[in-house]
Scaffold this motif. Structure first.
Motif, short mmCIF file in Angstrom:
data_model
loop_
_atom_site.label_atom_id
_atom_site.label_comp_id
_atom_site.label_asym_id
_atom_site.label_seq_id
_atom_site.Cartn_x
_atom_site.Cartn_y
_atom_site.Cartn_z
N GLN A 1 7.94 -25.82 -23.47
CA GLN A 1 6.95 -26.87 -23.23
C GLN A 1 7.58 -28.10 -22.62
O GLN A 1 6.98 -28.75 -21.75
CB GLN A 1 6.25 -27.23 -24.56
N SER A 2 8.80 -28.45 -23.04
CA SER A 2 9.45 -29.64 -22.49
C SER A 2 9.72 -29.49 -20.99
O SER A 2 9.62 -30.45 -20.23
CB SER A 2 10.77 -29.92 -23.22
N VAL A 3 10.05 -28.25 -20.56
CA VAL A 3 10.27 -28.00 -19.12
C VAL A 3 8.98 -28.18 -18.35
O VAL A 3 8.94 -28.80 -17.28
CB VAL A 3 10.85 -26.58 -18.91
N LEU A 4 7.89 -27.62 -18.89
CA LEU A 4 6.59 -27.73 -18.21
C LEU A 4 6.12 -29.18 -18.15
O LEU A 4 5.57 -29.63 -17.14
CB LEU A 4 5.56 -26.86 -18.92
N ASP A 5 6.36 -29.94 -19.23
CA ASP A 5 5.95 -31.35 -19.24
C ASP A 5 6.75 -32.14 -18.21
O ASP A 5 6.19 -33.01 -17.51
CB ASP A 5 6.18 -31.94 -20.64
N PHE A 6 8.05 -31.86 -18.08
CA PHE A 6 8.87 -32.55 -17.09
C PHE A 6 8.38 -32.25 -15.69
O PHE A 6 8.30 -33.14 -14.84
CB PHE A 6 10.33 -32.11 -17.25
N LEU A 7 8.03 -30.99 -15.45
CA LEU A 7 7.60 -30.59 -14.11
C LEU A 7 6.28 -31.26 -13.73
O LEU A 7 6.07 -31.62 -12.57
CB LEU A 7 7.46 -29.07 -14.04
N LYS A 8 5.39 -31.44 -14.71
CA LYS A 8 4.12 -32.11 -14.42
C LYS A 8 4.35 -33.52 -13.89
O LYS A 8 3.64 -34.00 -13.01
CB LYS A 8 3.27 -32.16 -15.69
N GLN A 9 5.36 -34.20 -14.41
CA GLN A 9 5.63 -35.58 -14.03
C GLN A 9 6.48 -35.69 -12.76
O GLN A 9 6.42 -36.69 -12.06
CB GLN A 9 6.34 -36.31 -15.17
N HIS A 10 7.30 -34.65 -12.48
CA HIS A 10 8.29 -34.79 -11.41
C HIS A 10 8.12 -33.79 -10.27
O HIS A 10 9.01 -33.70 -9.41
CB HIS A 10 9.71 -34.65 -11.98
N ARG A 11 7.04 -33.05 -10.23
CA ARG A 11 6.84 -32.10 -9.13
C ARG A 11 6.82 -32.85 -7.80
O ARG A 11 6.12 -33.85 -7.64
CB ARG A 11 5.56 -31.30 -9.33
N ASN A 12 7.64 -32.36 -6.86
CA ASN A 12 7.76 -32.95 -5.52
C ASN A 12 8.40 -34.34 -5.53
O ASN A 12 8.43 -35.01 -4.49
CB ASN A 12 6.41 -33.01 -4.80
N LYS A 13 8.92 -34.77 -6.68
CA LYS A 13 9.65 -36.03 -6.73
C LYS A 13 11.14 -35.76 -6.54
O LYS A 13 11.62 -34.67 -6.79
CB LYS A 13 9.39 -36.76 -8.04
N THR A 14 11.88 -36.81 -6.12
CA THR A 14 13.27 -36.64 -5.72
C THR A 14 14.18 -37.55 -6.53
O THR A 14 13.81 -38.69 -6.85
CB THR A 14 13.44 -36.94 -4.21
N LEU A 15 15.37 -37.03 -6.86
CA LEU A 15 16.42 -37.85 -7.46
C LEU A 15 17.77 -37.34 -6.97
O LEU A 15 17.89 -36.21 -6.51
CB LEU A 15 16.34 -37.84 -8.99
N ASP A 16 18.80 -38.19 -7.08
CA ASP A 16 20.16 -37.84 -6.65
C ASP A 16 21.01 -37.55 -7.87
O ASP A 16 21.00 -38.32 -8.84
CB ASP A 16 20.78 -38.98 -5.84
N ALA A 17 21.77 -36.44 -7.83
CA ALA A 17 22.63 -36.06 -8.95
C ALA A 17 23.84 -35.29 -8.44
O ALA A 17 23.83 -34.76 -7.33
CB ALA A 17 21.85 -35.22 -9.96
N ILE A 18 24.89 -35.23 -9.26
CA ILE A 18 26.15 -34.59 -8.88
C ILE A 18 26.20 -33.18 -9.47
O ILE A 18 25.90 -32.98 -10.64
CB ILE A 18 27.35 -35.41 -9.39
N LEU A 19 26.60 -32.21 -8.65
CA LEU A 19 26.81 -30.85 -9.14
C LEU A 19 28.11 -30.82 -9.94
O LEU A 19 29.18 -31.04 -9.41
CB LEU A 19 26.88 -29.87 -7.96
N VAL A 20 28.00 -30.54 -11.25
CA VAL A 20 29.17 -30.62 -12.13
C VAL A 20 29.62 -29.26 -12.65
O VAL A 20 30.76 -29.11 -13.09
CB VAL A 20 28.91 -31.57 -13.32
N SER A 21 28.75 -28.26 -12.64
CA SER A 21 29.15 -26.93 -13.10
C SER A 21 28.11 -25.92 -12.65
O SER A 21 27.00 -26.28 -12.22
CB SER A 21 29.31 -26.90 -14.63
N PHE A 22 28.45 -24.65 -12.77
CA PHE A 22 27.51 -23.58 -12.43
C PHE A 22 27.73 -22.44 -13.41
O PHE A 22 28.87 -22.12 -13.78
CB PHE A 22 27.67 -23.12 -10.98
N GLU A 23 26.64 -21.85 -13.88
CA GLU A 23 26.67 -20.73 -14.83
C GLU A 23 25.87 -19.59 -14.22
O GLU A 23 24.65 -19.57 -14.29
CB GLU A 23 26.09 -21.15 -16.17
N GLY A 24 26.58 -18.64 -13.61
CA GLY A 24 25.87 -17.59 -12.89
C GLY A 24 25.15 -18.20 -11.71
O GLY A 24 25.71 -18.93 -10.89
#
Length: 934
Positions: free
Chosen positions: A203-226
């Motif tokens: 539910q927390s993922v879906l709630d975040f997406l409702k607020q931020h769909r098509n919105k943009t932010l800048d962040a640093i790639l720090v790790s990758f898992e698969g």
């Protein structure tokens, strides 16, 4: 310094051996042991030129040839020793030391004190140990000092440094880059995404997406898992997602090349993230399969201009064969960008890079009969996604080469596959399992779905050959011509989801009214024909989902409506989880058992009631129509996954099944607290109610005498007794009294087991919450005594597990063979006072005559311990004599009838109840709440 030996052999040397003792006398350099040693002497292996000054370059050549294994031995020539005594030896040491320091460039920072560097020979090396799983989903608690070190070391990227081979250190201007990370306070990072398989995060993922769909932010790639990428935002938030335009292949990323390209080119880069949606993933969580969303986003380097048509990140992975274009990318990327990526993808195919290493063949051709795995379809998640149970595990199969959607297509796949044996075909050497075939006729499911008009092939799919795609296209064209499947003008399978409480309540009331009309019509038909009704009014339903709390989501096929449903008459073990946390594992076993037998199966339901406030239907589930032996409640009881909660028409069968599980110690019956739970359930039953069902009273054939003490008295119909001698309980009570009250977790619910302090003696006892009031006030029952008390929250505490090994000791009782005045009777209070004086805190010999099944109340006889075992000495007879009750005439055998004269005498003298003339002859005045007998 990396110094071993440089070996000199002079032309005038007589042999190859130099004595160790003489070498040790020389103080010009430290002598290290060579690999090969013989009796204290060192064998000379390498030959070098005599004059060091003229052949300095030879030392460099020697170093490059033998790396760090360089031997230095001086021959016993005094002139030569003197020549090397000071300057030359020092210079030689310095030169070799410099050879151990290699210039390099810092490419990326993997974690604090762990760098990826590139040497002058263009080799990439990971230097430093670092912190495992730093800034990943599994480690959200981070050392503050480590985080500060990480950000300070990010400033060193792309700088020139020196790598010390011996110490595995990096230096810039002679200063070591590695910093000491001391133990420091940990901070908990904010997290956006799915950290693990727990379903509550969805539910927390879906709630975040409702607020931020098509919105943009800048962040640093720090790790990758698969194929999941982790970005760090605002120095306190970790964002976990997958790219939307490309799909990073889950199996080819196991190639070390993927990790190298990510660490070398993209780690620590700042990206502009635009959130686009989610992708559903299915995982096995605690033996249950759950579907949860993974965030999808469009990624662009912040250093890349917005007007550029190409995406460097996408280009890098697609051109190396570690990713391929998704359907979203084909539809949403700019045309020129898509064309470039598509061209690079085709070149990767041609060069057989990454996931294309086996070419574009239909990879099922690579399968052999020996590679096939046998399994059973246990759930159809979507029309092209299934859970298959093998002999070792449950496998999630998705037919990713075809596109399919819609409930009609899912229903077609369900009818075709559920419960069937299938072959799982492995597609390629290292690619995921992709397709299945029915065992009974070797039917290919992909072809069957396309041929029946429910699916279409995905063009340019990396695992679909051109030949196979054309074959699928021909099947699809035939389905269109026949107008079948999704091309049909009339689709009959329509489901209205009525499970939502707010939206579906009124519709569900209409459904319940329709069910009631059907039952009435069936009843009227029986009356008109005069025939005996042999069948219940049952409805065919489809079990869509098994919920953790004992509920089901089912579809009534007659009405094509999806509703909430609960089996009536049995308990949910999860209700007792507050007092017995361990019981939740049996609730999980029950869910898994129901899943294996009922999931997506057609069953028959007899609807008994509908609760409007809960929006819940209640009734029974049958695996076969009009076959009571297929009652699913019986199976749950036999497996020990539930117990009978209340009486019903099928009680005797249920009781037999429950006793069978209890005797065999199946399910929760193997636990020491099992009887405790049964007693608690009976405590929760409403006592002030009429019980008129036949068979509610069970006669006790073996009436053994036990010595008891009456511990509590509520009224003439309810008092409590406890065994007089019970050393085990006495020991437990001593431990309970010494216990510390650990505060209960709020809110404290009705039925919670706890410890509580009795207001009269200030001692601690085991208790159960009966009712919660405002201002943290509670009404509790002391379960080993039966009396109630009002207590404050601070006088209550958690009941430790070691205090639940002994069932509650207080047993609820009434006097057998008598009818005493109910609480509504005018004489009830006075009668209770008299009987309380007679029995409270007194010791008796007691025998159980009957047991009330619905509440586990015992109907007993009490007699003083110094009297013979005869009815004439019992409290029951005294009650009759004092006019506190009357003989129960509704029971077939009542031994008190021999004292009928005592009742007549009390009646004649107007004693007790007989002093109320207005009710002497009115039997209905004594139709009390405790109508025990048939």
């Amino acid at each position: 310094m990396y110094l071993a030996y440089v070996v000199f052999k002079f032309l005038r040397a007589k042999n190859n051996i130099v004595e160790t003792k003489k070498l040790r006398k020389l103080n010009y350099l430290e002598i290290f042991k060579e690999k090969e040693q013989k009796k204290g002497k060192y064998k000379i292996k390498n030959i070098m030129i005599l004059n060091y000054e003229n052949y300095k370059h030879k030392f460099t050549m020697l170093y490059q040839k033998y790396k760090l294994i360089i031997n230095i031995i001086f021959y016993k020539n005094n002139q030569f020793i003197y020549f090397f005594r000071k300057q030359i030896i020092k210079e030689f040491y310095q030169q070799l030391y410099q050879m151990a320091l290699q210039p390099c460039k810092i490419l990326s920072l993997i974690s604090p004190n762990q760098f990826l560097i590139q040497t002058q020979q263009l080799k990439t090396i990971i230097v430093g140990n670092g912190i495992p799983n730093f800034l990943t989903r599994s480690k959200l608690n981070v050392n503050q000092k480590a985080l500060d070190t990480y950000f300070s070391q990010l400033q060193l990227l792309n700088k020139e440094a020196v790598y010390n081979i011996k110490t595995n250190q990096l230096q810039i201007n002679g200063a070591d880059l590695f910093q000491e990370i001391s133990d420091d306070a940990e901070i908990h990072l904010k997290f956006i995404g799915v950290q693990n398989e727990e379903p509550k995060q969805t539910q927390s993922v879906l709630d975040f997406l409702k607020q931020h769909r098509n919105k943009t932010l800048d962040a640093i790639l720090v790790s990758f898992e698969g194929n999941i990428l982790n970005f760090f935002y605002n120095k306190n938030t970790l964002i976990s997602l997958i790219p939307s335009a490309i799909y990073i292949d889950e199996f080819t990323i196991q190639d070390q090349g993927y990790a190298k390209i990510m660490q070398k080119e993209w780690l620590n880069k700042e990206f502009r993230i635009t959130f686009k949606g989610t992708q559903i993933m299915t995982l096995n969580y605690q033996k249950n399969f759950i579907n949860f969303p993974i965030l999808k986003a469009d990624l662009q380097l912040t250093s890349q201009k917005n007007n550029e048509l190409s995406n460097e990140f996408y280009i890098s992975l697609v051109s190396s064969g570690y990713a391929y274009l998704t359907d979203w990318g084909k539809l949403n990327l700019q045309q020129n960008s898509f064309k470039l990526l598509f061209q690079l993808q085709e070149e990767a195919k041609k060069n057989q890079l990454g996931l294309w290493k086996n070419g574009e063949l239909d990879r099922r051709i690579l399968n052999s009969v020996s590679s096939q795995i046998l399994g059973q379809i246990v759930e159809v998640i979507e029309a092209n996604q299934y859970l298959v149970k093998t002999d070792k595990q449950i496998v999630n199969i998705k037919l990713d080469r075809i596109f399919i959607e819609g409930l009609e297509a899912k229903e077609f796949a369900r009818k075709l596959l559920i419960g069937k044996q299938v072959h799982i075909l492995q597609v390629g050497d290292n690619l995921p399992l992709q397709t299945i075939q029915l065992c009974e006729n070797n039917l290919d499911i992909e072809e069957e779905l396309i041929a029946n008009g429910w699916a279409t092939a995905k063009e340019n799919h990396p695992q679909l050959s051109k030949f196979k795609f054309q074959q699928f296209q021909q099947m699809n064209q035939l389905a269109k011509q026949k107008k079948i499947g999704q091309y049909s003008s009339e689709l009959t399978w329509r489901i209205e989801d009525q499970t939502d409480q707010k939206q579906g309540k009124s519709v569900n009331e209409i459904i319940w009214s329709s069910i009631q009309r059907d039952k009435q019509s069936q009843k009227q038909s029986v009356m008109n024909t005069g025939l005996t009704q042999k069948e219940d009014c049952q409805y065919e339903v489809l079990v869509d989902k098994i919920m953790p709390d004992g509920q089901y989501i089912i579809t009534i096929l007659k009405y094509h409506s999806m509703i909430n449903f609960t089996i009536s008459g049995i308990a949910k073990l999860s209700e007792f989880a507050t007092s017995f946390p361990n019981v939740t594992k049996y609730e999980e076993l029950r869910q898994q058992y129901c899943y294996n037998i009922l999931m997506q199966r057609n069953v028959w339901v007899n609807f008994e009631s509908f609760n409007i406030s809960e929006n819940m239907f209640y009734g029974k589930i049958y695996e076969k129509k009009n076959n009571k032996d297929s009652d699913f409640t019986l199976q749950l009881l036999k497996e020990g996954l539930t117990f009978i909660k209340n009486n019903n028409d099928f009680y005797s069968k249920y009781e037999e099944a429950q006793k069978e599980a209890e005797q065999l110690k199946k399910g929760f019956w193997k636990e020491s607290y099992a009887q405790f739970i049964i007693d608690l359930s009976y405590n929760k039953q409403t006592l002030k109610r009429q019980v008129s069902n036949q068979g509610n009273i069970q006669k006790n054939e073996n009436q053994q005498i036990q010595k008891v003490i009456v511990t509590a008295f509520n009224d003439c119909n309810e008092f409590y007794i406890r065994k007089q001698i019970n050393p085990e309980f006495d020991e437990l009570e001593i431990q309970v009294e010494k216990a510390t009250l650990t505060p209960l977790k709020k809110p404290v619910k009705k039925g919670t087991l706890c410890l509580a302090r009795f207001s009269e003696d200030n001692r601690i006892y085991r208790a159960q919450v009966l009712q919660a009031f405002k201002n943290d006030k509670f009404l509790i029952k002391f379960i080993d005594y039966g009396n109630n008390d009002g207590v404050n929250y601070q006088d209550m505490g958690v009941l430790p597990a070691q205090f639940t090994n002994i069932p509650q000791q207080a047993k609820m009782c009434s006097l057998a063979y008598l009818r005493v005045p109910p609480s509504s009777h005018e004489f009830a209070e006075e009668a209770s006072d008299i009987l309380r004086e007679l029995i409270l805190d007194q010791q008796f010999d007691y025998k159980v005559a009957y047991t009330e099944k619905s509440s586990n109340r015992q109907l007993v006889t009490l007699q003083p311990q110094d009297q013979p075992d005869k009815l004439e000495f019992t409290i029951n007879k005294i009650v009759l004599e004092k006019g506190l009750g009357r003989i129960e005439n509704r029971v077939s055998y009542n031994p008190l009838k021999e004292f009928k004269n005592l009742e007549e005498e009390a009646k004649a003298n107007g004693i007790g109840i007989w002093g109320f003339d207005d009710c002497l002859e009115d039997e209905k005045q004594f139709e009390d709440e405790y109508d025990y007998y048939e």
